[in-house]
Design a protein around this motif. Sequence first.
Motif, short mmCIF file in Angstrom:
data_model
loop_
_atom_site.label_atom_id
_atom_site.label_comp_id
_atom_site.label_asym_id
_atom_site.label_seq_id
_atom_site.Cartn_x
_atom_site.Cartn_y
_atom_site.Cartn_z
N UNK A 638 91.95 -3.55 112.40
CA UNK A 638 92.42 -4.79 111.80
C UNK A 638 92.93 -3.57 110.73
N UNK A 639 93.59 -4.36 109.63
CA UNK A 639 93.70 -3.16 108.65
C UNK A 639 93.31 -4.13 107.58
N UNK A 640 93.16 -3.30 106.62
CA UNK A 640 92.71 -3.46 104.98
C UNK A 640 93.93 -3.58 104.45
N UNK A 641 94.40 -5.06 103.42
CA UNK A 641 95.81 -4.45 103.51
C UNK A 641 95.98 -4.88 101.53
N UNK A 642 96.21 -3.97 100.67
CA UNK A 642 95.70 -4.48 99.25
C UNK A 642 97.89 -4.10 98.71
N UNK A 643 97.64 -5.16 97.98
CA UNK A 643 98.92 -5.35 97.01
C UNK A 643 98.78 -4.31 95.67
N UNK A 644 99.36 -3.37 96.25
CA UNK A 644 98.73 -2.37 94.55
C UNK A 644 99.45 -2.16 92.91
N UNK A 645 100.34 -2.87 93.50
CA UNK A 645 101.07 -3.41 91.96
C UNK A 645 100.72 -4.76 91.79
N UNK A 646 99.40 -5.69 92.14
CA UNK A 646 99.93 -6.96 91.52
C UNK A 646 99.74 -7.62 89.68
N UNK A 647 99.32 -6.56 89.54
CA UNK A 647 99.09 -6.35 88.01
C UNK A 647 100.26 -7.00 87.49
N UNK A 648 101.62 -6.87 88.54
CA UNK A 648 103.22 -6.41 87.79
C UNK A 648 103.49 -8.31 87.95
N UNK A 649 102.83 -9.14 88.58
CA UNK A 649 103.09 -10.34 88.84
C UNK A 649 103.79 -11.16 87.84
N UNK A 650 104.87 -11.67 87.54
CA UNK A 650 105.60 -12.32 86.30
C UNK A 650 104.14 -13.73 86.59
N UNK A 651 104.41 -14.35 85.18
CA UNK A 651 103.40 -15.42 85.35
C UNK A 651 104.46 -16.36 86.08
N UNK A 652 106.14 -16.77 86.19
CA UNK A 652 106.29 -18.02 87.02
C UNK A 652 105.73 -17.67 88.35
N UNK A 653 105.06 -16.62 88.76
CA UNK A 653 104.27 -16.58 89.80
C UNK A 653 102.99 -17.24 89.56
N UNK A 654 102.12 -18.89 89.93
CA UNK A 654 101.97 -19.26 89.19
C UNK A 654 100.75 -20.27 90.23
N UNK A 655 100.76 -19.39 91.66
CA UNK A 655 100.21 -19.92 92.76
C UNK A 655 99.06 -18.31 93.42
N UNK A 656 98.22 -18.91 94.12
CA UNK A 656 97.54 -17.85 94.30
C UNK A 656 97.74 -17.19 96.33
N UNK A 657 98.26 -16.47 96.97
CA UNK A 657 98.68 -16.47 97.74
C UNK A 657 97.30 -15.41 97.81
N UNK A 658 96.64 -15.25 98.85
CA UNK A 658 95.74 -14.26 99.07
C UNK A 658 96.11 -12.48 98.40
N UNK A 659 96.63 -11.79 98.39
CA UNK A 659 96.96 -10.61 98.56
C UNK A 659 97.61 -10.43 96.91
N UNK A 660 97.77 -11.53 96.12
CA UNK A 660 97.45 -11.02 94.40
C UNK A 660 96.12 -11.62 94.05
N UNK A 661 95.22 -11.61 94.64
CA UNK A 661 93.50 -11.82 94.77
C UNK A 661 92.89 -10.05 94.48
N UNK A 662 93.86 -9.44 95.55
CA UNK A 662 92.65 -8.39 95.92
C UNK A 662 93.32 -7.88 97.74
#
Length: 694
Positions: A638-662
């Motif tokens: 099992x791997x713990x996977x994190x999108x470390x620059x998720x704060x860079x997501x633009x507001x046009x990305x308006x869904x909630x893919x899991x990686x965007x949450x944490x």
Amino acid sequence: MIRCWRLDCARQTLVLGSHRDHMAEVLYWGARLPDTEDLEALFHAHALDVTGGMLDENPELSICPEATRSFPGQPGLILRALDGTPMLPKFCFLDAEEAPGQLTLRFRDLNEHLTYTAHFAIDPDTHILTARAGLAATSPVHLHWLAAPVLPAPQLSDDMHDFAGRWCGEFQMNTTPWSAGIRYRENRTGRTGHEHFPGLIVPLRGTTNTQGQCYAFHYGWSGGHRMVAEELPDGRRQVQFGHAARTQLAPDTHFETAPLYATFANHGMNGCAVAFQRHLRDRIVTWPDAKRPRPVHYNCWEAVYFDHDLPVLKDIADRAAALGAERFVLDDGWFGNRDDDTRALSDWEVDPRKYPDGLDPLIDHVHSLGLSFGIWFEPEMINPDSNIFRAHPNWALGGEDQIMGRQQMALNMALPEVRDYLFDRMAEVLGGHKIDYVKWDHNRVLPAPDAAQTLGSYALIDRLRQAFPRVEIESCASGGGRIDAGILSRTQRVWLSDSNDAIERLAIQHNAALFLPAAITGSHVGPRLCHTSGRTLDIRLRAWVAAQRHMGFEMDPRELTEDEAEVLTRVTTWWKANRDWMMAADILRLDAADSSVTAEQHRARDGGRFVAFVGKARTSDQIAPRPLRLARLDADAMYRVALINRDDAHHLSRGNPALKQGPIELSGAYLMNHGLTLPWSFPETMWVVEGTRI
Ligand code: GLA
């Protein structure tokens, strides 16, 4: 009598055989064979049938194919006697020497008084096979061509990839289908060149970055190579690499090829790439201090060019240090009256107009900030407008009427007095100051190729390294014009490209990773408005692209906004926190389903962690990102996977893919077989994903 030899590592086997004392041929090269394989049976099994329109026997495709043995393709050796008569040797077995992982075979020609030697070594850890050939004559002969031991290419391969390029556009992959006849690359420029990286990749049908079987080759020579990839009328294929033809100009009694490095892998082009990355980093490069972390560079070229002003340079150094730089490299412009690129090359004395008190005030300032100091040289070059040229016009290589390159000529490095002069000048600068780094440039091609020039350069570097063993050297040639294992056995870093355009760099460094590890590949954050492409790119992309390799900065830090400085400091801090494992990691090129995406995964040697850099050069055709499959994970872990620059997501990305949450936890099997679903993003951006095995 049949003689056979084999060399193995855990994943590949090379079998050679010789019959009736003929030159040996490769009977098998590929996935590891069982220890019990009967090599004589293999010799017989390997023989091809004959039919109408053929000779009664098939001439061997030997490690040095001979014109005298009815070989229907390119010979491995072409030479002439002193009077110009072609020599047509026919070699017979002399002896063999075997040691663990090594094999030396010698063959003699009694009529022409020649001895041919082939040496093979296989590295059990890196899986690189090194092969080199030598020729000895009892009296001087003219060598036209000597191939490193010739290896067969696989038949179940449809295409081969070799490399072209240009200034600011290195490592462009050429794909050529195999067909009857030869694919011939010959580099007549006298240096490795942007245009001719000496490498070849032969994937088997269906192979991608991450899966399938693959062969790869690299010729470790900085003077220009020749490659012949030939399909014979009977379907067999041979790969020859050697120095560019007729570049050993003087008759001689001893000749040697450079090492040909080759490997076979079972897990995609990445298998070959990782073998080369590890071999270059762990076997070829010699580090003054292997334990010293790679320092973050600051290079002042694109900030000031030739306009050196001490207070400005000090100010730049202060700012670079605050951003996280650890080494300051003073580029071109510090010597002679070098106010532009038309003059003063070879006048290696500090310019008193720019540095009235010498270099020490700048060096001391840089050291006081905790940075080390590096300096630029272009030793092999001379401007006709220079004191040295006026004193020694005969030191220049080539005719007076030659075409200039960047207003400069090359020095004749075969002349001992030229090497002595350069050694003395450079030793004075290096010995008289606390300098631990040289950026060694080579900005023009030679007027004509000459192997003696390359050997002269090697001798000068070797002598300087002996005198200054703590000094690291960067190989630069208008960017990536001198990158090969020959120069890398004497240097510790390459300036991959003069392009600091992060979008172009993404592609260049991605292809270069087929051979080059991160630790030796320089990558700098350039100015907001790129000087070589005119493109304006966001600091986030620029910073992350540089953080994929040996990181540095090259913009004028005075141009940075507060936000830019904050982002750059943050990414640099991240890089420093990760460099220990990242600089020793394997770079895996990922197979992205979206052609606008260039993605790679840096995998720690123990497999315990990785970071994936997912760069998006342009807008995708489809609206949502396609999942990105990762590589070489443990399927059951099992791997713990994190999108470390998720704060860079633009507001046009308006869904909630899991990686965007944490962070999320997923199996290696899922990550490799389905892949990561990343948030939507703009073009010219990059996602950075960290993973840790739980
Ligand atoms: C070459 C190098 C640059 C810079 C200049 C200096 O072009 O590639 O990085 O050092 O020379 O003249």
